[in-house]
Design an enzyme around this catalytic site. Sequence first.
Site, short mmCIF file in Angstrom:
data_model
loop_
_atom_site.label_atom_id
_atom_site.label_comp_id
_atom_site.label_asym_id
_atom_site.label_seq_id
_atom_site.Cartn_x
_atom_site.Cartn_y
_atom_site.Cartn_z
N GLU A 171 0.94 -1.07 -0.11
CA GLU A 171 -0.11 -0.09 0.02
C GLU A 171 0.82 1.18 0.01
O GLU A 171 0.85 2.04 0.90
CB GLU A 171 -0.98 0.14 1.32
CG GLU A 171 -1.84 -1.07 1.00
CD GLU A 171 -3.09 -1.03 2.12
OE1 GLU A 171 -2.56 -0.46 3.38
OE2 GLU A 171 -4.04 -1.68 1.96
N GLU A 364 -5.52 -8.15 -1.22
CA GLU A 364 -6.24 -7.95 -0.08
C GLU A 364 -7.65 -7.65 -0.32
O GLU A 364 -7.98 -6.55 -1.17
CB GLU A 364 -5.64 -6.66 0.81
CG GLU A 364 -4.35 -7.11 1.46
CD GLU A 364 -3.78 -5.94 2.39
OE1 GLU A 364 -4.64 -5.31 2.93
OE2 GLU A 364 -2.82 -5.75 2.47
C1 BG6 Z 1 -4.48 -2.80 4.74
C2 BG6 Z 1 -3.16 -3.39 5.34
O1 BG6 Z 1 -4.54 -1.55 5.10
O2 BG6 Z 1 -5.80 -3.15 5.42
C3 BG6 Z 1 -3.06 -4.34 6.09
O3 BG6 Z 1 -2.39 -3.65 4.04
C4 BG6 Z 1 -4.50 -4.23 7.19
O4 BG6 Z 1 -1.94 -4.46 7.19
C5 BG6 Z 1 -5.85 -4.13 6.36
O5 BG6 Z 1 -4.34 -5.12 8.35
C6 BG6 Z 1 -6.95 -4.26 7.04
O6 BG6 Z 1 -6.86 -3.16 7.80
P1 BG6 Z 1 -7.41 -3.28 9.49
O7 BG6 Z 1 -6.96 -1.84 10.00
O8 BG6 Z 1 -8.70 -3.72 9.56
O9 BG6 Z 1 -6.25 -4.25 10.10
#
Ligand code: BG6
Length: 470
Positions: A171, A364
């Site tokens: 990211e 993701e």
């Molecule tokens: C992304 C990141 O921003 O979202 C992860 O690459 C992160 O590291 C994921 O865990 C989800 O966000 P959160 O804050 O719900 O863990």
Amino acid sequence: MSNFPEGFLWGGATAANQIEGAYDEGGKGLSIQDVMPHGGTAPSTEGPTEDNLKLEAIDFYHRYAEDIALFAEMGFSVFRFSIAWSRIFPRGDEEEPNEEGLKFYDRVIDECEKHGIEPLITLSHYETPLALAREYGGWRDRKLVDFFARYAHTVLERYGARVKYWLTFNEINAILHLPFMAGGIELDRENLADQELYQAIHHELVVSALATKIAHEVNPEIKVGCMAIAVPRYPLTPDPRDVRQAQWESQQDMLFADVHCRGEYPASAKRYFRENGIEIEFAEGDAELLKEHTVDFVSFSYYMSACSTADPDKQVRGEGNIMGGVPNPTLQASEWGWQIDPVGLRVVMNDFWDRWNKPLFVVENGLGARDVLIDGPDGPTVEDDYRIEYMNDHLVQVGEAIADGVECWGYTSWGCIDLVSASKAELSKRYGFIYVDRNDDGTGTLDRYRKKSFDWYAEVIRTNGDSLKA
Ligand code: BG6
């Protein structure tokens, strides 16, 4: 008939700091995450504190074999994880790597190989070694280019014959909002001058190109991807000024992948730099590096879309992931306020494909929710139908994008096993197919349990997406 091509890679994604724990074992140095007990936006602490769940996380460091076996049981063909830079170079600026750290990832890769799972490795997932942040000022200092290049060279040499897929910075565009987490720069965004921010970004972009060069020299078969947060920006109204605002916000988000893919800064960024007195210092060879070592594919995280408006009275920043934006009145949100928009995933996939014409990888996507463990016929489980619905609807849109003609290599859902969240550093926000018995207060046995979504995802993978419900 499934839209997913044969050989589509199905799996899950994690990051070292959110799963490994063992923060001071095996010669590991401290990373910025070891002083971030309350997540991405909260102030850091002097050193590690007991309330920091990441210090032990879900103990993947000791339980990796058991966890990878569970991924294999679901049929994963790919597993995304990151290497903790501070396991390999504890301070970040050493000449020689820490062999014990390297051996740990040898073992993780062995385990993946044993199960026929392709590793997909992120070189940097919000894990800058703390010494580089505190003593050098993070990515503002050009020296980090050399340190990171040494680290990248070390791990690519070590694992490059066995690992085909690599990502440079997780990211990368998050640095626009979270300079410490994404750039090791210990200042709030408001106190960080644009000049310094964009110079730091330049350093990351240059070393990303350098890492791509090194990867291809080590093994020409390696595919290197960039990784950015994807947030489709919708105009809040049809007012052309809102449309233009949405376009501009999107251009800012995409600046990073533009450089990764085209090897030069886009015209919109150059105008912004000119008009805001930002002069990026290019070292000798930077322009050529960027131009000659563009990425092989584009990967991204997708959780939500957002709206944009030119009307200052309506510019409220809603809850949501790092990029944020104005809430969309037509969408529902998760418990954490992240608006749910499966169609937005098809939108970004089409946009990215049209813009860069490079293969995509969804690395993701997922739903953070508060799960309740219940007794099932085969032991404790979670009836996470909400997660199944979320993932089904998003995967259907991935299939649609593929049918639209987008080339997509794979999908790794975020947090395939429950892990510590990045934004709030809590465990109650769970994403996994596998429940981990650990609570926000640090209690729990760390035992693993299969949720209902575990069997559901296994079936999706077994049928290569045929079992999804349109
Ligand atoms: C992304 C990141 O921003 O979202 C992860 O690459 C992160 O590291 C994921 O865990 C989800 O966000 P959160 O804050 O719900 O863990």
